[in-house]
Design a protein around this motif. Structure first.
Motif, PDB file in Angstrom:
ATOM      1  N   SER A 735     -54.172   3.930 -15.773  1.00  0.00           N
ATOM      2  CA  SER A 735     -53.877   5.349 -15.974  1.00  0.00           C
ATOM      3  C   SER A 735     -52.457   5.607 -15.465  1.00  0.00           C
ATOM      4  CB  SER A 735     -54.888   6.178 -15.183  1.00  0.00           C
ATOM      5  OG  SER A 735     -54.498   7.518 -15.181  1.00  0.00           O
ATOM      6  N   LEU A 736     -51.551   5.952 -16.378  1.00  0.00           N
ATOM      7  CA  LEU A 736     -50.128   6.087 -16.032  1.00  0.00           C
ATOM      8  C   LEU A 736     -49.608   7.429 -16.511  1.00  0.00           C
ATOM      9  CD1 LEU A 736     -49.215   2.554 -17.373  1.00  0.00           C
ATOM     10  CD2 LEU A 736     -49.189   3.183 -14.949  1.00  0.00           C
ATOM     11  N   ASP A 737     -48.528   7.862 -15.891  1.00  0.00           N
ATOM     12  CA  ASP A 737     -47.900   9.111 -16.322  1.00  0.00           C
ATOM     13  C   ASP A 737     -46.829   8.771 -17.361  1.00  0.00           C
ATOM     14  OD1 ASP A 737     -46.667  11.474 -16.718  1.00  0.00           O
ATOM     15  OD2 ASP A 737     -46.140  11.845 -14.617  1.00  0.00           O
ATOM     16  N   GLY A 738     -47.049   9.176 -18.592  1.00  0.00           N
ATOM     17  CA  GLY A 738     -46.111   8.832 -19.657  1.00  0.00           C
ATOM     18  C   GLY A 738     -45.126   9.941 -19.976  1.00  0.00           C
ATOM     19  N   THR A 739     -45.070  10.973 -19.122  1.00  0.00           N
ATOM     20  CA  THR A 739     -44.235  12.146 -19.447  1.00  0.00           C
ATOM     21  C   THR A 739     -42.761  11.778 -19.610  1.00  0.00           C
ATOM     22  OG1 THR A 739     -45.626  13.110 -17.733  1.00  0.00           O
ATOM     23  CG2 THR A 739     -44.119  14.598 -18.873  1.00  0.00           C
ATOM     24  N   ASP A 740     -42.217  11.047 -18.649  1.00  0.00           N
ATOM     25  CA  ASP A 740     -40.792  10.716 -18.734  1.00  0.00           C
ATOM     26  C   ASP A 740     -40.508   9.826 -19.948  1.00  0.00           C
ATOM     27  OD1 ASP A 740     -40.596  12.168 -16.477  1.00  0.00           O
ATOM     28  OD2 ASP A 740     -39.979  10.525 -15.148  1.00  0.00           O
ATOM     29  N   GLY A 741     -41.421   8.904 -20.196  1.00  0.00           N
ATOM     30  CA  GLY A 741     -41.265   8.031 -21.362  1.00  0.00           C
ATOM     31  C   GLY A 741     -41.236   8.844 -22.647  1.00  0.00           C
ATOM     32  N   ALA A 742     -42.078   9.880 -22.688  1.00  0.00           N
ATOM     33  CA  ALA A 742     -42.127  10.727 -23.890  1.00  0.00           C
ATOM     34  C   ALA A 742     -40.796  11.424 -24.101  1.00  0.00           C
ATOM     35  CB  ALA A 742     -43.256  11.747 -23.760  1.00  0.00           C
ATOM     36  N   ILE A 743     -40.180  11.886 -23.001  1.00  0.00           N
ATOM     37  CA  ILE A 743     -38.879  12.561 -23.092  1.00  0.00           C
ATOM     38  C   ILE A 743     -37.818  11.599 -23.633  1.00  0.00           C
ATOM     39  CG2 ILE A 743     -36.999  13.556 -21.696  1.00  0.00           C
ATOM     40  CD1 ILE A 743     -39.260  14.728 -19.878  1.00  0.00           C
ATOM     41  N   LEU A 744     -37.850  10.390 -23.087  1.00  0.00           N
ATOM     42  CA  LEU A 744     -36.879   9.379 -23.487  1.00  0.00           C
ATOM     43  C   LEU A 744     -37.073   8.989 -24.955  1.00  0.00           C
ATOM     44  CD1 LEU A 744     -34.582   7.719 -22.326  1.00  0.00           C
ATOM     45  CD2 LEU A 744     -36.258   5.992 -21.580  1.00  0.00           C
ATOM     46  N   VAL A 745     -38.331   8.784 -25.342  1.00  0.00           N
ATOM     47  CA  VAL A 745     -38.632   8.392 -26.724  1.00  0.00           C
ATOM     48  C   VAL A 745     -38.204   9.507 -27.690  1.00  0.00           C
ATOM     49  CG1 VAL A 745     -40.537   8.052 -28.349  1.00  0.00           C
ATOM     50  CG2 VAL A 745     -40.479   6.745 -26.222  1.00  0.00           C
ATOM     51  N   LYS A 746     -38.386  10.733 -27.253  1.00  0.00           N
ATOM     52  CA  LYS A 746     -37.995  11.844 -28.129  1.00  0.00           C
ATOM     53  C   LYS A 746     -36.481  11.863 -28.319  1.00  0.00           C
ATOM     54  CE  LYS A 746     -38.198  16.869 -28.731  1.00  0.00           C
ATOM     55  NZ  LYS A 746     -37.696  16.709 -30.098  1.00  0.00           N
ATOM     56  N   ALA A 747     -35.740  11.669 -27.237  1.00  0.00           N
ATOM     57  CA  ALA A 747     -34.280  11.666 -27.344  1.00  0.00           C
ATOM     58  C   ALA A 747     -33.817  10.551 -28.279  1.00  0.00           C
ATOM     59  CB  ALA A 747     -33.657  11.510 -25.961  1.00  0.00           C
ATOM     60  N   ILE A 748     -34.410   9.357 -28.112  1.00  0.00           N
ATOM     61  CA  ILE A 748     -34.035   8.228 -28.968  1.00  0.00           C
ATOM     62  C   ILE A 748     -34.355   8.549 -30.426  1.00  0.00           C
ATOM     63  CG2 ILE A 748     -34.599   5.832 -29.551  1.00  0.00           C
ATOM     64  CD1 ILE A 748     -35.015   5.344 -26.520  1.00  0.00           C
ATOM     65  N   SER A 749     -35.553   9.098 -30.626  1.00  0.00           N
ATOM     66  CA  SER A 749     -35.990   9.398 -31.980  1.00  0.00           C
ATOM     67  C   SER A 749     -35.085  10.456 -32.624  1.00  0.00           C
ATOM     68  CB  SER A 749     -37.445   9.856 -31.915  1.00  0.00           C
ATOM     69  OG  SER A 749     -37.782  10.512 -33.087  1.00  0.00           O
ATOM     70  N   ASP A 750     -34.706  11.468 -31.842  1.00  0.00           N
ATOM     71  CA  ASP A 750     -33.842  12.524 -32.384  1.00  0.00           C
ATOM     72  C   ASP A 750     -32.453  11.984 -32.738  1.00  0.00           C
ATOM     73  OD1 ASP A 750     -35.864  14.322 -32.185  1.00  0.00           O
ATOM     74  OD2 ASP A 750     -35.212  15.163 -30.268  1.00  0.00           O
ATOM     75  N   LEU A 751     -31.926  11.145 -31.879  1.00  0.00           N
ATOM     76  CA  LEU A 751     -30.606  10.579 -32.175  1.00  0.00           C
ATOM     77  C   LEU A 751     -30.670   9.663 -33.400  1.00  0.00           C
ATOM     78  CD1 LEU A 751     -29.325   9.927 -28.560  1.00  0.00           C
ATOM     79  CD2 LEU A 751     -28.220  11.391 -30.277  1.00  0.00           C
ATOM     80  N   ARG A 752     -31.812   9.007 -33.552  1.00  0.00           N
ATOM     81  CA  ARG A 752     -31.988   8.159 -34.738  1.00  0.00           C
ATOM     82  C   ARG A 752     -31.975   9.043 -35.994  1.00  0.00           C
ATOM     83  NH1 ARG A 752     -36.847   5.952 -33.839  1.00  0.00           N
ATOM     84  NH2 ARG A 752     -36.059   4.243 -32.582  1.00  0.00           N
ATOM     85  N   THR A 753     -32.639  10.187 -35.882  1.00  0.00           N
ATOM     86  CA  THR A 753     -32.645  11.123 -37.008  1.00  0.00           C
ATOM     87  C   THR A 753     -31.216  11.568 -37.332  1.00  0.00           C
ATOM     88  OG1 THR A 753     -34.794  11.878 -36.239  1.00  0.00           O
ATOM     89  CG2 THR A 753     -33.687  13.272 -37.865  1.00  0.00           C
ATOM     90  N   ARG A 754     -30.420  11.812 -36.285  1.00  0.00           N
ATOM     91  CA  ARG A 754     -29.010  12.210 -36.525  1.00  0.00           C
ATOM     92  C   ARG A 754     -28.294  11.121 -37.334  1.00  0.00           C
ATOM     93  NH1 ARG A 754     -31.061  15.855 -33.704  1.00  0.00           N
ATOM     94  NH2 ARG A 754     -31.920  16.151 -35.776  1.00  0.00           N
ATOM     95  N   LYS A 755     -28.577   9.854 -36.975  1.00  0.00           N
ATOM     96  CA  LYS A 755     -27.942   8.746 -37.709  1.00  0.00           C
ATOM     97  C   LYS A 755     -28.357   8.756 -39.174  1.00  0.00           C
ATOM     98  CE  LYS A 755     -26.695   4.543 -35.598  1.00  0.00           C
ATOM     99  NZ  LYS A 755     -27.029   3.269 -34.900  1.00  0.00           N
ATOM    100  N   VAL A 756     -29.658   8.989 -39.377  1.00  0.00           N
ATOM    101  CA  VAL A 756     -30.169   9.019 -40.750  1.00  0.00           C
ATOM    102  C   VAL A 756     -29.510  10.156 -41.521  1.00  0.00           C
ATOM    103  CG1 VAL A 756     -32.228   9.381 -42.184  1.00  0.00           C
ATOM    104  CG2 VAL A 756     -32.360   7.939 -40.131  1.00  0.00           C
ATOM    105  N   GLU A 757     -29.402  11.325 -40.841  1.00  0.00           N
ATOM    106  CA  GLU A 757     -28.792  12.487 -41.489  1.00  0.00           C
ATOM    107  C   GLU A 757     -27.340  12.207 -41.869  1.00  0.00           C
ATOM    108  OE1 GLU A 757     -31.447  15.821 -39.100  1.00  0.00           O
ATOM    109  OE2 GLU A 757     -29.376  15.447 -38.495  1.00  0.00           O
ATOM    110  N   ALA A 758     -26.661  11.414 -41.008  1.00  0.00           N
ATOM    111  CA  ALA A 758     -25.252  11.079 -41.275  1.00  0.00           C
ATOM    112  C   ALA A 758     -25.131   9.899 -42.248  1.00  0.00           C
ATOM    113  CB  ALA A 758     -24.542  10.752 -39.960  1.00  0.00           C
ATOM    114  N   LYS A 759     -26.287   9.525 -42.829  1.00  0.00           N
ATOM    115  CA  LYS A 759     -26.342   8.407 -43.794  1.00  0.00           C
ATOM    116  C   LYS A 759     -25.753   7.121 -43.208  1.00  0.00           C
ATOM    117  CE  LYS A 759     -26.674  11.030 -48.059  1.00  0.00           C
ATOM    118  NZ  LYS A 759     -26.854  12.362 -47.460  1.00  0.00           N
ATOM    119  N   MET A 760     -26.029   6.901 -41.925  1.00  0.00           N
ATOM    120  CA  MET A 760     -25.537   5.682 -41.274  1.00  0.00           C
ATOM    121  C   MET A 760     -26.667   4.671 -41.213  1.00  0.00           C
ATOM    122  SD  MET A 760     -23.587   7.380 -38.052  1.00  0.00           S
ATOM    123  CE  MET A 760     -22.848   5.885 -37.463  1.00  0.00           C
ATOM    124  N   ALA A 761     -26.301   3.375 -41.279  1.00  0.00           N
ATOM    125  CA  ALA A 761     -27.297   2.330 -41.047  1.00  0.00           C
ATOM    126  C   ALA A 761     -27.730   2.438 -39.598  1.00  0.00           C
ATOM    127  CB  ALA A 761     -26.690   0.957 -41.313  1.00  0.00           C
TER     128      ALA A 761
END
Ligand code: ZN
Ligand code: ZN
Length: 811
Positions: A735-761
């Motif tokens: 049983s672990l606290d995944g809150t911080d991991g969720a924040i980090l994963v969200k930031a990574i995922s959002d920045l990945r979306t920015r890359k996709v939006e900018a049509k970057m590989a």
């Protein structure tokens, strides 16, 4: 320093369901794997499912596939939870459709009863073979070896006949002349549950009966029943006809004089408000005949032709109607005829017949059932119904039952009714139990004379049992009631009965009635009801409509595991138009699963990683806390037979969280780790998550998970099969606290979306990115900066306080 070792990789790039599924289907049938599927009765808690024996038509349709999959999933799930599972497979063999095939396709005459039956048995054997092949292709694995039964086998006959002997001893079987639902087309009596109403366009004829110089006008849809008219009836409060009551009127053409009755059951608003009572036009006529002791006139015979009807005798009912109408016109007794749509009783169930039924007086065999309505309701109310609202369907049905259960059929391919009777006094003469099974049409009775009247006119019955007489004891067959009392004591009542909601009033009702009467206890603890798979057009699949879809088509195109996911994603109990999309989606999901495991395979070659003592990082904590939650939720869904929820939870967790986020986020730690500990924690998390997920998925998709087990987990976990492994428990995952991991994963995922939006590989280098957020988020992202940069190939991350947003700077 890539620690990726491609040489250990055994898994092919693309997942091939055909190759993998066939391989495991064969192995599961081997002696080596049989212990996984064998019901052992070895003292462990048992779990017994009473599965529907499909009618042996030779074709395994989508509905069958659905039942098989449901039962297979439950069985695999329960086995992994430590239960000794009893998963039987029966075959409902005997019935009219087979007789018609043998008669017309094989041209076997019916008059040689023995030969005809042998040919029906041979035909059915072939049908079973092809259905079984198809079941195996779906990954269905019951205990074929021990618990396969066929209702046409002598052993099954013995059980059915034993059950009838037991019921006869209790006075529950009787023989009587009775107006029965009769199908003139099939030439057999039907049970109430085999008939239903069809809407048909017809005409309502207004016929004038002579009443002392005046006329009484009767509206009827069936003037051909005039010869069987024994009374007229009006509503007692109908002011129009008060002076008619108790007077006599003359039936046109046929001349008999009949009385006018006043009865509450007459609807004054229908037609003219006067109805004719014929023996018999419908069920109401039967009630009136009994209530007023009216004479019985047989006007229609077994072939649907008129009898006792003067010059109309010998005509089919429909033709006779035309002729009688003409005659009424000639005689000036037809005032008018108007078109109307009416409900006619027809042979609608378990047959494509659809012919209108007639009521005909016949010698028939019955099981007392009317008087046990309360018993059936009480026992059924004590069961767990899934979904719960289905219980009401049984209540409605039981409350509508008006007749005892008619069990005799005038056919050949069926379990013989095991009684002789005395031609003199009607006494029933049962066989000796040791002589069972008997065929009283051929075998000699156990006595020379009737024990009651001493008469020697003992007659065997040529009738066979209604198929529901056979199938209503499946719960007793599988638990060993007739053969193995020890097994019976341990396994009865069965844990669950699985069936379609359309046969609540037949299979469920008859089973509950019979098994309770025979054992004193209800047969099931619970019942789970599936809906119908309809044709793509939303109507019931039928050959004549050309909307039938066979499961085999899908197996070759998408694979059995994908079909299983597709069918399991339906809500239990509801009807659904069939679509391939869920199976297509299922196939895509399995390819994703395969690719992810294949990716991980290269890092899992050293099976020594454990979560214990691992220096878990935020993303590890996040995925593990998600896994723990998923295990709890999926288990809850499986326990409640909510398979569509289980499928959805697994697809979302594994595809969206694990594959799309976690695997991407750990790649840098696997390929170019900052420390051996970081890499070890990533490997341990990968191993733990994939192993738990594979076991969660195993009951639903047994093939791919078995292949993954064989390739990855078997060396470390041991055992012959994933299906013999323990289902994941919540406590296995910390049983672990995944809150911080969720924040980090969200930031990574959002920045990945920015890359996709900018049509970057996704692999393109980005010099700078910016994360603007609250203090807490910034703190987490600062700590995980290395990961953000490595995953997304970002040179530098700028952090700023403010409302949340992510952006690429320059690039
Ligand atoms: Zn019929
Ligand atoms: Zn007698």
């Amino acid at each position: 320093m890539a620690e990726f070792d491609d040489t250990v990789r055994k898994m092919e790039k693309n997942y091939s369901p055909q190759r993998v599924e066939e391989k495991w289907q064969k192995k599961w049938l081997s002696e080596e794997h049989y212990p996984v599927y064998r019901f052992k009765n070895d003292g462990r808690p048992t779990f017994v499912i009473d599965t529907p024996p499909p009618f042996t038509s030779g074709e395994l349709h989508m509905g069958h596939a659905y039942w098989n999959i449901l039962n297979d999933v439950v069985a695999r799930y329960k086995r992994m939870n430590g239960f000794d599972v009893l998963l039987p497979q029966g075959w409902d063999c005997q019935g009219l459709p087979t007789e018609l095939k043998v008669q017309y396709k094989w041209k076997v005459p019916r008059d040689d009863r023995k030969l005809f039956r042998e040919k029906c048995t041979e035909w059915t054997g072939n049908m079973i073979k092809s259905m079984k092949t198809c079941m195996i292709k779906l990954g269905y694995r019951p205990d074929w070896e021990q618990l396969e039964y066929r209702t046409m086998d002598r052993e099954y006959w013995r059980a059915v006949q034993t059950s009838l002997l037991m019921m006869n001893r209790e006075g529950l079987v009787y023989r009587n002349e009775f107006p029965v639902h009769w199908c003139p087309k099939c030439g057999t009596a039907l049970a109430q549950a085999e008939v239903g109403y069809l809407q048909k366009a017809g005409r309502l004829y207004y016929v004038k009966f002579a009443a002392d110089g005046a006329f009484a006008e009767v509206a009827t849809t069936r003037p051909e029943l005039l010869p069987a008219c024994v009374a007229l009836a009006v509503s007692p409060g109908d002011g129009r006809y008060g002076n008619l009551v108790n007077r006599e009127v003359e039936v046109p053409i046929f001349g008999q004089r009949v009385k006018v009755l006043a009865d509450e059951a007459v609807d004054p608003a229908f037609g003219t408000g006067i109805v004719m009572i014929c023996t018999y036009g419908d069920e109401q006529d039967i009630k009136w005949q009994q209530k007023y002791g009216l004479p019985i006139v047989k006007a229609i015979d077994e072939y649907g032709r008129l009898t006792n009807s003067g010059r109309f005798s010998g005509m089919k009912a429909a033709a006779a109607r035309e002729e009688i109408v003409k005659e009424l016109e000639v005689r000036g007794r037809l005032s008018r005829a108007e078109p109307m749509t009416h409900n006619i009783l027809a042979h609608t169930e378990r047959a494509d017949c659809m012919a209108p039924i007639e009521f005909i007086v016949k010698d028939q065999w019955f099981i007392r059932s009317k008087e046990f309505r309360e018993m059936v309701l009480k026992e059924s109310a004590g069961m767990k119904w899934i979904p719960p609202f289905m219980g009401q369907r049984l209540v409605d049905w039981v409350n509508s039952i008006e007749w005892d259960w008619l069990i005799s059929r005038q056919r050949i391919f069926g379990t013989p009714i095991p009684f002789w009777y005395c031609g003199g006094c009607g006494q029933i003469i049962p066989p000796r139990e040791e002589d069972l099974p008997v065929d009283t049409a051929l075998d000699r009775p156990p006595a020379e004379k009737c024990s009651r009247c001493g008469g020697s006119d003992l007659r065997g019955t040529t009738d066979v049992c209604d198929c529901w007489v056979d199938s209503s004891i499946t719960a007793l067959i599988v638990t060993g009631f007739f053969t193995d009392r020890k097994r019976f004591e341990r396994t009865y009542p069965v844990d669950y009965r699985q069936q379609g909601h359309d046969i609540i009033r037949t299979w469920f009702y008859y089973s509950t009635l019979r098994c309770t009467l025979l054992t004193g206890r209800a047969p099931f603890r619970g019942v789970f009801l599936n809906g119908h798979i309809l044709g793509p057009d939303g109507s019931r699949m039928s050959k004549s409509k050309g909307n039938v879809i066979m499961p085999e088509q899908g197996v070759s195109q998408f694979g059995a595991d994908a079909i299983r996911q597709g069918l399991l994603s339906l809500t239990l109990g509801s009807d659904f138009p069939f679509k391939w999309e869920p199976a297509k989606y299922g196939k895509g999901f399995l390819q994703k699963v395969w690719s992810s495991v294949r990716f991980a395979e290269g890092f899992l070659n050293d099976p020594s990683y454990t979560l214990e003592g691992a220096q878990l990082e935020e993303v590890d904590r996040w995925i593990l806390s998600g896994l723990r939650e998923t295990v709890a939720e999926v288990t809850g869904a499986m326990e409640g037979f909510q398979f569509h929820i289980a499928v959805d939870l697994l697809q979302r967790f594994y595809w969206h969280d694990f594959c799309d986020q976690y695997i991407e986020a750990v790649k840098p730690r696997l390929y170019e780790p900052r420390s051996p500990e970081s890499q070890r924690a990533a490997k341990a998390t990968l191993y733990h998550t994939i192993w738990a997920f594979s076991r969660l998925l195993a009951p639903l998709c047994p093939h791919i998970t078995e292949e993954i087990f064989d390739n990855i987990f078997r060396p470390r976990e041991g055992g012959i099969s994933i299906h013999a492994a323990r289902y994941p428990r919540v406590e296995e995952t910390p049983s672990l606290d995944g809150t911080d991991g969720a924040i980090l994963v969200k930031a990574i995922s959002d920045l990945r979306t920015r890359k996709v939006e900018a049509k970057m590989a996704l692999s393109a280098e980005v010099p700078r990115a910016k994360v603007q957020a609250d203090e807490k988020t910034l703190e987490v992202c600062r700590k995980g900066e290395w990961l953000i940069r490595s995953v997304l190939h970002i040179g530098e991350v700028e952090f700023a306080a403010g409302s949340y947003r992510t952006e690429l700077v320059g690039g």
